[in-house]
Design an enzyme around this catalytic site. Structure first.
Site, PDB file in Angstrom:
ATOM      1  N   GLY A 166      22.284  -6.944  21.878  1.00 20.90           N
ATOM      2  CA  GLY A 166      20.978  -6.424  22.286  1.00 20.90           C
ATOM      3  C   GLY A 166      20.015  -7.588  22.458  1.00 20.90           C
ATOM      4  N   VAL A 167      18.728  -7.290  22.354  1.00 19.64           N
ATOM      5  CA  VAL A 167      17.722  -8.311  22.636  1.00 19.64           C
ATOM      6  C   VAL A 167      17.796  -9.473  21.640  1.00 19.64           C
ATOM      7  N   ILE A 168      17.892  -9.152  20.353  1.00 21.95           N
ATOM      8  CA  ILE A 168      17.909 -10.229  19.351  1.00 21.95           C
ATOM      9  C   ILE A 168      19.210 -11.022  19.453  1.00 21.95           C
ATOM     10  N   HIS A 205       1.832 -20.299  48.342  1.00 22.58           N
ATOM     11  CA  HIS A 205       3.107 -20.943  48.674  1.00 22.58           C
ATOM     12  C   HIS A 205       3.070 -22.405  48.227  1.00 22.58           C
ATOM     13  N   GLY A 232       0.813  -1.210   0.000  1.00 18.84           N
ATOM     14  CA  GLY A 232       0.000   0.000   0.000  1.00 18.84           C
ATOM     15  C   GLY A 232       0.845   1.257   0.000  1.00 18.84           C
ATOM     16  N   ARG A 253      16.841  -2.014  14.848  1.00 13.97           N
ATOM     17  CA  ARG A 253      15.870  -1.957  13.751  1.00 13.97           C
ATOM     18  C   ARG A 253      15.470  -0.507  13.511  1.00 13.97           C
ATOM     19  N   VAL A 306      33.052  -4.075  14.859  1.00 15.54           N
ATOM     20  CA  VAL A 306      33.372  -4.856  13.654  1.00 15.54           C
ATOM     21  C   VAL A 306      33.695  -3.878  12.527  1.00 15.54           C
ATOM     22  N   GLU A 337      29.899  -6.537  20.682  1.00 17.88           N
ATOM     23  CA  GLU A 337      29.037  -5.424  21.069  1.00 17.88           C
ATOM     24  C   GLU A 337      29.862  -4.135  21.057  1.00 17.88           C
ATOM     25  N   ALA A 374      22.622  -8.168  14.317  1.00 20.56           N
ATOM     26  CA  ALA A 374      21.452  -7.738  15.112  1.00 20.56           C
ATOM     27  C   ALA A 374      21.814  -6.447  15.837  1.00 20.56           C
TER      28      ALA A 374
HETATM   29  P1  FAD Z   1       5.497  -5.356  11.967  1.00 16.29           P
HETATM   30  O1  FAD Z   1       5.250  -6.470  12.869  1.00 16.29           O
HETATM   31  O2  FAD Z   1       6.819  -5.103  11.426  1.00 16.29           O
HETATM   32  O3  FAD Z   1       4.378  -5.396  10.854  1.00 16.29           O
HETATM   33  C1  FAD Z   1       4.323  -4.495   9.818  1.00 16.29           C
HETATM   34  C2  FAD Z   1       3.606  -5.163   8.658  1.00 16.29           C
HETATM   35  O4  FAD Z   1       3.362  -4.191   7.651  1.00 16.29           O
HETATM   36  C3  FAD Z   1       4.430  -6.262   7.975  1.00 16.29           C
HETATM   37  O5  FAD Z   1       3.617  -7.359   7.709  1.00 16.29           O
HETATM   38  C4  FAD Z   1       4.906  -5.604   6.691  1.00 16.29           C
HETATM   39  O6  FAD Z   1       5.151  -6.540   5.662  1.00 16.29           O
HETATM   40  C5  FAD Z   1       3.708  -4.726   6.383  1.00 16.29           C
HETATM   41  N1  FAD Z   1       4.002  -3.590   5.510  1.00 16.29           N
HETATM   42  C6  FAD Z   1       5.022  -2.713   5.596  1.00 16.29           C
HETATM   43  N2  FAD Z   1       4.906  -1.780   4.631  1.00 16.29           N
HETATM   44  C7  FAD Z   1       3.788  -2.077   3.931  1.00 16.29           C
HETATM   45  C8  FAD Z   1       3.134  -1.485   2.823  1.00 16.29           C
HETATM   46  N3  FAD Z   1       3.596  -0.378   2.264  1.00 16.29           N
HETATM   47  N4  FAD Z   1       2.015  -2.068   2.355  1.00 16.29           N
HETATM   48  C9  FAD Z   1       1.526  -3.195   2.934  1.00 16.29           C
HETATM   49  N5  FAD Z   1       2.095  -3.795   3.994  1.00 16.29           N
HETATM   50  C10 FAD Z   1       3.213  -3.235   4.475  1.00 16.29           C
HETATM   51  N6  FAD Z   1       8.524  -7.766  20.519  1.00 16.29           N
HETATM   52  C11 FAD Z   1       7.957  -8.153  21.684  1.00 16.29           C
HETATM   53  O7  FAD Z   1       7.143  -7.415  22.238  1.00 16.29           O
HETATM   54  N7  FAD Z   1       8.277  -9.367  22.243  1.00 16.29           N
HETATM   55  C12 FAD Z   1       9.171 -10.200  21.676  1.00 16.29           C
HETATM   56  O8  FAD Z   1       9.431 -11.269  22.213  1.00 16.29           O
HETATM   57  C13 FAD Z   1       9.779  -9.815  20.456  1.00 16.29           C
HETATM   58  N8  FAD Z   1      10.652 -10.630  19.847  1.00 16.29           N
HETATM   59  C14 FAD Z   1      11.198 -10.253  18.656  1.00 16.29           C
HETATM   60  C15 FAD Z   1      12.119 -11.098  18.055  1.00 16.29           C
HETATM   61  C16 FAD Z   1      12.708 -10.747  16.852  1.00 16.29           C
HETATM   62  C17 FAD Z   1      13.691 -11.689  16.209  1.00 16.29           C
HETATM   63  C18 FAD Z   1      12.331  -9.522  16.228  1.00 16.29           C
HETATM   64  C19 FAD Z   1      12.915  -9.134  14.907  1.00 16.29           C
HETATM   65  C20 FAD Z   1      11.422  -8.674  16.819  1.00 16.29           C
HETATM   66  C21 FAD Z   1      10.861  -9.020  18.048  1.00 16.29           C
HETATM   67  N9  FAD Z   1       9.966  -8.190  18.708  1.00 16.29           N
HETATM   68  C22 FAD Z   1       9.416  -8.566  19.897  1.00 16.29           C
HETATM   69  C23 FAD Z   1       9.565  -6.892  18.139  1.00 16.29           C
HETATM   70  C24 FAD Z   1       8.206  -7.023  17.441  1.00 16.29           C
HETATM   71  O9  FAD Z   1       8.307  -8.010  16.444  1.00 16.29           O
HETATM   72  C25 FAD Z   1       7.803  -5.683  16.850  1.00 16.29           C
HETATM   73  O10 FAD Z   1       7.812  -4.706  17.860  1.00 16.29           O
HETATM   74  C26 FAD Z   1       6.419  -5.778  16.257  1.00 16.29           C
HETATM   75  O11 FAD Z   1       6.345  -6.756  15.260  1.00 16.29           O
HETATM   76  C27 FAD Z   1       6.021  -4.432  15.651  1.00 16.29           C
HETATM   77  O12 FAD Z   1       4.722  -4.524  15.170  1.00 16.29           O
HETATM   78  P2  FAD Z   1       4.209  -3.607  13.984  1.00 16.29           P
HETATM   79  O13 FAD Z   1       2.811  -4.058  13.719  1.00 16.29           O
HETATM   80  O14 FAD Z   1       4.470  -2.196  14.294  1.00 16.29           O
HETATM   81  O15 FAD Z   1       5.130  -3.944  12.744  1.00 16.29           O
HETATM   82  P1  NAD Z   2      18.891  -3.646  20.157  1.00 16.22           P
HETATM   83  O1  NAD Z   2      18.789  -2.190  20.056  1.00 16.22           O
HETATM   84  O2  NAD Z   2      18.228  -4.346  21.274  1.00 16.22           O
HETATM   85  O3  NAD Z   2      20.422  -4.062  20.239  1.00 16.22           O
HETATM   86  C1  NAD Z   2      21.347  -3.729  19.262  1.00 16.22           C
HETATM   87  C2  NAD Z   2      22.726  -3.790  19.892  1.00 16.22           C
HETATM   88  O4  NAD Z   2      23.668  -3.694  18.853  1.00 16.22           O
HETATM   89  C3  NAD Z   2      22.995  -2.649  20.861  1.00 16.22           C
HETATM   90  O5  NAD Z   2      23.498  -3.174  22.062  1.00 16.22           O
HETATM   91  C4  NAD Z   2      24.005  -1.787  20.123  1.00 16.22           C
HETATM   92  O6  NAD Z   2      24.902  -1.135  20.994  1.00 16.22           O
HETATM   93  C5  NAD Z   2      24.697  -2.811  19.264  1.00 16.22           C
HETATM   94  N1  NAD Z   2      25.321  -2.258  18.056  1.00 16.22           N
HETATM   95  C6  NAD Z   2      24.850  -1.300  17.228  1.00 16.22           C
HETATM   96  N2  NAD Z   2      25.686  -1.118  16.192  1.00 16.22           N
HETATM   97  C7  NAD Z   2      26.704  -1.983  16.376  1.00 16.22           C
HETATM   98  C8  NAD Z   2      27.869  -2.285  15.628  1.00 16.22           C
HETATM   99  N3  NAD Z   2      28.153  -1.649  14.489  1.00 16.22           N
HETATM  100  N4  NAD Z   2      28.697  -3.247  16.105  1.00 16.22           N
HETATM  101  C9  NAD Z   2      28.409  -3.906  17.260  1.00 16.22           C
HETATM  102  N5  NAD Z   2      27.316  -3.650  18.005  1.00 16.22           N
HETATM  103  C10 NAD Z   2      26.478  -2.711  17.553  1.00 16.22           C
HETATM  104  O7  NAD Z   2      18.433  -4.198  18.746  1.00 16.22           O
HETATM  105  P2  NAD Z   2      18.092  -5.673  18.242  1.00 16.22           P
HETATM  106  O8  NAD Z   2      18.645  -6.689  19.152  1.00 16.22           O
HETATM  107  O9  NAD Z   2      18.462  -5.687  16.821  1.00 16.22           O
HETATM  108  O10 NAD Z   2      16.524  -5.711  18.357  1.00 16.22           O
HETATM  109  C11 NAD Z   2      15.743  -4.692  17.712  1.00 16.22           C
HETATM  110  C12 NAD Z   2      14.506  -4.413  18.501  1.00 16.22           C
HETATM  111  O11 NAD Z   2      13.590  -5.490  18.353  1.00 16.22           O
HETATM  112  C13 NAD Z   2      14.737  -4.322  19.990  1.00 16.22           C
HETATM  113  O12 NAD Z   2      15.137  -3.033  20.386  1.00 16.22           O
HETATM  114  C14 NAD Z   2      13.396  -4.637  20.533  1.00 16.22           C
HETATM  115  O13 NAD Z   2      12.628  -3.467  20.551  1.00 16.22           O
HETATM  116  C15 NAD Z   2      12.834  -5.615  19.527  1.00 16.22           C
HETATM  117  N6  NAD Z   2      12.942  -6.977  20.081  1.00 16.22           N
HETATM  118  C16 NAD Z   2      12.302  -7.253  21.241  1.00 16.22           C
HETATM  119  C17 NAD Z   2      12.416  -8.504  21.797  1.00 16.22           C
HETATM  120  C18 NAD Z   2      11.728  -8.785  23.078  1.00 16.22           C
HETATM  121  O14 NAD Z   2      10.855  -8.025  23.463  1.00 16.22           O
HETATM  122  N7  NAD Z   2      12.066  -9.867  23.777  1.00 16.22           N
HETATM  123  C19 NAD Z   2      13.172  -9.482  21.177  1.00 16.22           C
HETATM  124  C20 NAD Z   2      13.832  -9.155  20.000  1.00 16.22           C
HETATM  125  C21 NAD Z   2      13.696  -7.899  19.452  1.00 16.22           C
END
Ligand code: FAD
Ligand code: NAD
Length: 475
Positions: free
Chosen positions: A190-192, A452, A122, A280, A246, A211, A277
Site C-alpha cells: 500500500g502507500v506506506i 512553456h 484525555g 491503519r 504471510v 502483498e 504496513a
Molecule cells: P493523528 O495524526 O494520528 O493525531 C492524533 C493525535 O491524537 C496524536 O498525537 C495522538 O497521540 C493523540 N491522541 C490519541 N488519543 C489521545 C488521547 N486519548 N488523549 C490525548 N491525545 C490523544 N497523509 C497524507 O495526507 N500525506 C502523506 O504524505 C502521508 N504520509 C504518511 C506516512 C506515514 C508513514 C503514515 C503512518 C501516515 C501518513 N499519512 C499521510 C496519514 C496521516 O499521517 C494521517 O492521515 C493524519 O496524521 C491523521 O491526522 P489526525 O489528526 O486524524 O490523527
Molecule cells: P494501505 O491500506 O495503503 O495498504 C495496506 C496494504 O496491505 C494493502 O494493499 C493490503 O491489501 C495489504 N495487506 C493487508 N493485510 C495484508 C496481509 N496480511 N499480508 C499482506 N498484505 C496485506 O495501508 P498503509 O500502507 O499501511 O497506510 C495506511 C494509511 O496511511 C493509508 O491508507 C493512507 O491513508 C495513509 N498514508 C498516506 C500516505 C500518503 O498520502 N502519501 C502515505 C502513507 C500513509
C-alpha cells in the site's frame, strides 16, 4: 488556569491542531489535549503526520531520491561524482530536525492563537467533561460546551508478524533504521509499503514486498497502476509479490524469516528487517467512557454525519478516527469545518475532490473517479492522456516516465477525474483539484494558457486530448 473552555480538542494531529487554531480564530476559548511525547520526553504536537508519518517519510524520500539520482542519473547529465557514500545517521538526524522544527511550530501557533495546550491522555466523560492523565499519572478535569475528538489512527497488527521495532517494524520503526539493511522485507504494497520500501531500496537494500491482494494498488486507475508496477519492479528492482500471504515470521538475533504462500505454494525468505504496513485503524481505545453512549461504526471508527457530528450533542469527531480516507489534509479540512459549524456557519466539505498522492518516484497523484469507477457506476465518460515522454520540460529533466490522464463526463465535459504518474505529480495535481472544485470542463482547461516549457503543459495537452486535439502527439 480555568478548567472551563468553549471548545476542547482531544488530539493535536493535523485534524486536531487545525481545528483548535480555526476555533481560536473564531473567538472560542480553546484547549487542545495531546499525549504525543518525543524521544526527549517532551510534548510533540502534530500527531502521526508530523512525528512518524507524512513529514519524516517525505524527508527520507527526498534524501534517498537525491542519492539515487547521484548514483544512477548524474552520469547522464555529464556529472561524475566518484564513489558515493551514505551517512544514514546524518540522514535520520536531518529528518528528526525537520520533525522537531514543525512540532515546535505547532506549539508556537498554539501560543500565538492563545490556545491552552495540555499534555496528557484525555478521556471524555459524561456532560462534556474531559479527564486528563499526564505522564506522571496525575489526573485533572476540564469541561467545554463543545468537544472535538481527533485521536487519529494506529497501525493494524497482524498475528504472523508481531512488531518489536527491532527487527519487525511499524511505520515509526521503519523511519528510524540506523543502518541500511541488506535485505528488507515489507508486508503490504500500500502507500506506506511503497514509500518506505522505496526509501530503503534507493539506498541499496534489496526490497521484497508481500502483498496479499492479487492486484497492485486497487484504488488507483488501472492504466496508471500497471505502468507504475513496471517502473517499480523492472526499472527500480523492487520485488513485489502479489497474492502473497504471510503466514508466519521467525525472528532470531539479527534476521527474520518470513513464511508466505503465493501461487507457487508455501515458501520462506530471510531478511535483516521487516516492515509491517498492512493498513491503519482508528485510535479510539479508552478515549470515551461507556456512559457517554458514543456510537461507533462497523469498522470501529467514531460514527459521524457529513458535518462530523457524532450522536452525542456537542461532540464532534474528525480525521483518521472517522470515515473517509486517512489523509492529513482531509482531517485538517474537517477540523476547519467543525470549528465553523460550531460557530454557526454552514461549511461543507467536498468529499468528491480530495487529492491523493503516493510519493514514490515517479509520484502517483489522483483526484476524482478513475476509469474503472466510471464503468462500474455507468457514468458516460471520455478520456484524454498525454505522456511525459512528449513533454519538453520532462525530457530536459530526464523524467520521461508516466502520463497525465484526464477523464471528463461525455455529455457535460465536466472533469471528473485526473490521474497523474510522473515527476512532481503531487504538485501538478493541484491544478486538477482546483479545476474540479470549480467544476471546470476539459474545454476550460484546454483554453487556459499554460507556460512553456513546464510539466503542467502535459495537463493542458491531456485536456486537449479529451477532444482529440492534443498538439504534441498523434490523436
Ligand atoms: P493523528 O495524526 O494520528 O493525531 C492524533 C493525535 O491524537 C496524536 O498525537 C495522538 O497521540 C493523540 N491522541 C490519541 N488519543 C489521545 C488521547 N486519548 N488523549 C490525548 N491525545 C490523544 N497523509 C497524507 O495526507 N500525506 C502523506 O504524505 C502521508 N504520509 C504518511 C506516512 C506515514 C508513514 C503514515 C503512518 C501516515 C501518513 N499519512 C499521510 C496519514 C496521516 O499521517 C494521517 O492521515 C493524519 O496524521 C491523521 O491526522 P489526525 O489528526 O486524524 O490523527
Ligand atoms: P494501505 O491500506 O495503503 O495498504 C495496506 C496494504 O496491505 C494493502 O494493499 C493490503 O491489501 C495489504 N495487506 C493487508 N493485510 C495484508 C496481509 N496480511 N499480508 C499482506 N498484505 C496485506 O495501508 P498503509 O500502507 O499501511 O497506510 C495506511 C494509511 O496511511 C493509508 O491508507 C493512507 O491513508 C495513509 N498514508 C498516506 C500516505 C500518503 O498520502 N502519501 C502515505 C502513507 C500513509
Amino acid at each position: 488556569m480555568s478548567n472551563k473552555f468553549d471548545i476542547i480538542v482531544i488530539g493535536a494531529g493535523p485534524a486536531g491542531y487545525v481545528a483548535a487554531i480555526r476555533a481560536a480564530q473564531l473567538g472560542f476559548n480553546t484547549a487542545c489535549i495531546d499525549d504525543w511525547t518525543d524521544a526527549e520526553g517532551k510534548a510533540a504536537p502534530g500527531g502521526t503526520c508530523l512525528n512518524v508519518g507524512c513529514i519524516p517519510s517525505k524527508a527520507l524520500l527526498d534524501s534517498s531520491e537525491k542519492y539515487a539520482q547521484a548514483s544512477h542519473e548524474f552520469a547522464d547529465h555529464g556529472i561524475s561524482t566518484g564513489k558515493l557514500s551514505v551517512d544514514v545517521k546524518k540522514m535520520i538526524a536531518r529528518k528528526d530536525a525537520i520533525v522537531k522544527q514543525l512540532t515546535g511550530g505547532v506549539a508556537g501557533l498554539f501560543k500565538a492563537n492563545k490556545i491552552t495546550s495540555i499534555h496528557g491522555r484525555g478521556k471524555l466523560l459524561q456532560n462534556k467533561v474531559v479527564e486528563v492523565t499526564d505522564n506522571a499519572g496525575n489526573v485533572s478535569s476540564y469541561s467545554a460546551e463543545n468537544i472535538i475528538l481527533a485521536t487519529g489512527s494506529k497501525p493494524i497488527d497482524i498475528p504472523p508478524a508481531p512488531v518489536d521495532n527491532k527487527l519487525i517494524l511499524d511505520n515509526a520503526g521503519a523511519l528510524d533504521i540506523s543502518a541500511i539493511p541488506k535485505k528488507l522485507g515489507v508486508i503490504g504494497a500500500g502507500v506506506i509499503g511503497l514509500e518506505l520500501g522505496s526509501v530503503w531500496s534507493r539506498l541499496g537494500s534489496e526490497v521484497t514486498i508481500f502483498e496479499a491482494a492479487p492486484d497492485f494498488l486497487p484504488p488507483v486507475d488501472k492504466q496508471i497502476s500497471r505502468e507504475m508496477f513496471k517502473v517499480l519492479t523492472k526499472k527500480q528492482g523492487l520485488d513485489i509479490k502479489l497474492g502473497a500471504m504471510v503466514s508466519a515470521t521467525k525472528a532470531t538475533k539479527s534476521s527474520v524469516t518470513v513464511s508466505y504462500n503465493d501461487k507457487d505454494g508455501e515458501q520462506t525468505a530471510k531478511f535483516d528487517k521487516l516492515i509491517v504496513a498492512v493498513g491503519r485503524k482508528a485510535n479510539v481505545d479508552g478515549i470515551v467512557d461507556d456512559t457517554v453512549g458514543l456510537k461507533f461504526d462497523d469498522r470501529g471508527r467514531i460514527d459521524v454525519d457529513d458535518q462530523c457530528k457524532t450522536n452525542v450533542s456537542g461532540v464532534y469527531a474528525i480525521g483518521d478516527a472517522v470515515k473517509g480516507p486517512m489523509l492529513a489534509h482531509k482531517g485538517s479540512e474537517e477540523g476547519v469545518m467543525v470549528a465553523e459549524v460550531i460557530a454557526g456557519q454552514h461549511t461543507k466539505l467536498n468529499h468528491d475532490v480530495i487529492p491523493w498522492v503516493i510519493y514514490t518516484h515517479p509520484e502517483i497523484a489522483w483526484v476524482g473517479k478513475n476509469e474503472e469507477q466510471c464503468k462500474e457506476e455507468g457514468i458516460p465518460y471520455k478520456v484524454g492522456f498525454f505522456p511525459f515522454a512528449a513533454n519538453g520540460r520532462a525530457l530536459a529533466m530526464n523524467e520521461k516516465n508516466g502520463r497525465v490522464k484526464m477523464i471528463a463526463h461525455k455529455e457535460t465535459d465536466e472533469v471528473i477525474g485526473v490521474h497523474i504518474l510522473g515527476v512532481s505529480a503531487s504538485e501538478l495535481l493541484a491544478e486538477a483539484v482546483l479545476a474540479m472544485e470549480f467544476k471546470a470542463s476539459s474545454e476550460d482547461i484546454a483554453r487556459t494558457i499554460h507556460g512553456h516549457p513546464t510539466l503542467n503543459e502535459a495537463f493542458h495537452e491531456a485536456a486537449l486530448a479529451v477532444d482529440k486535439r492534443a498538439i504534441h502527439k498523434a490523436n
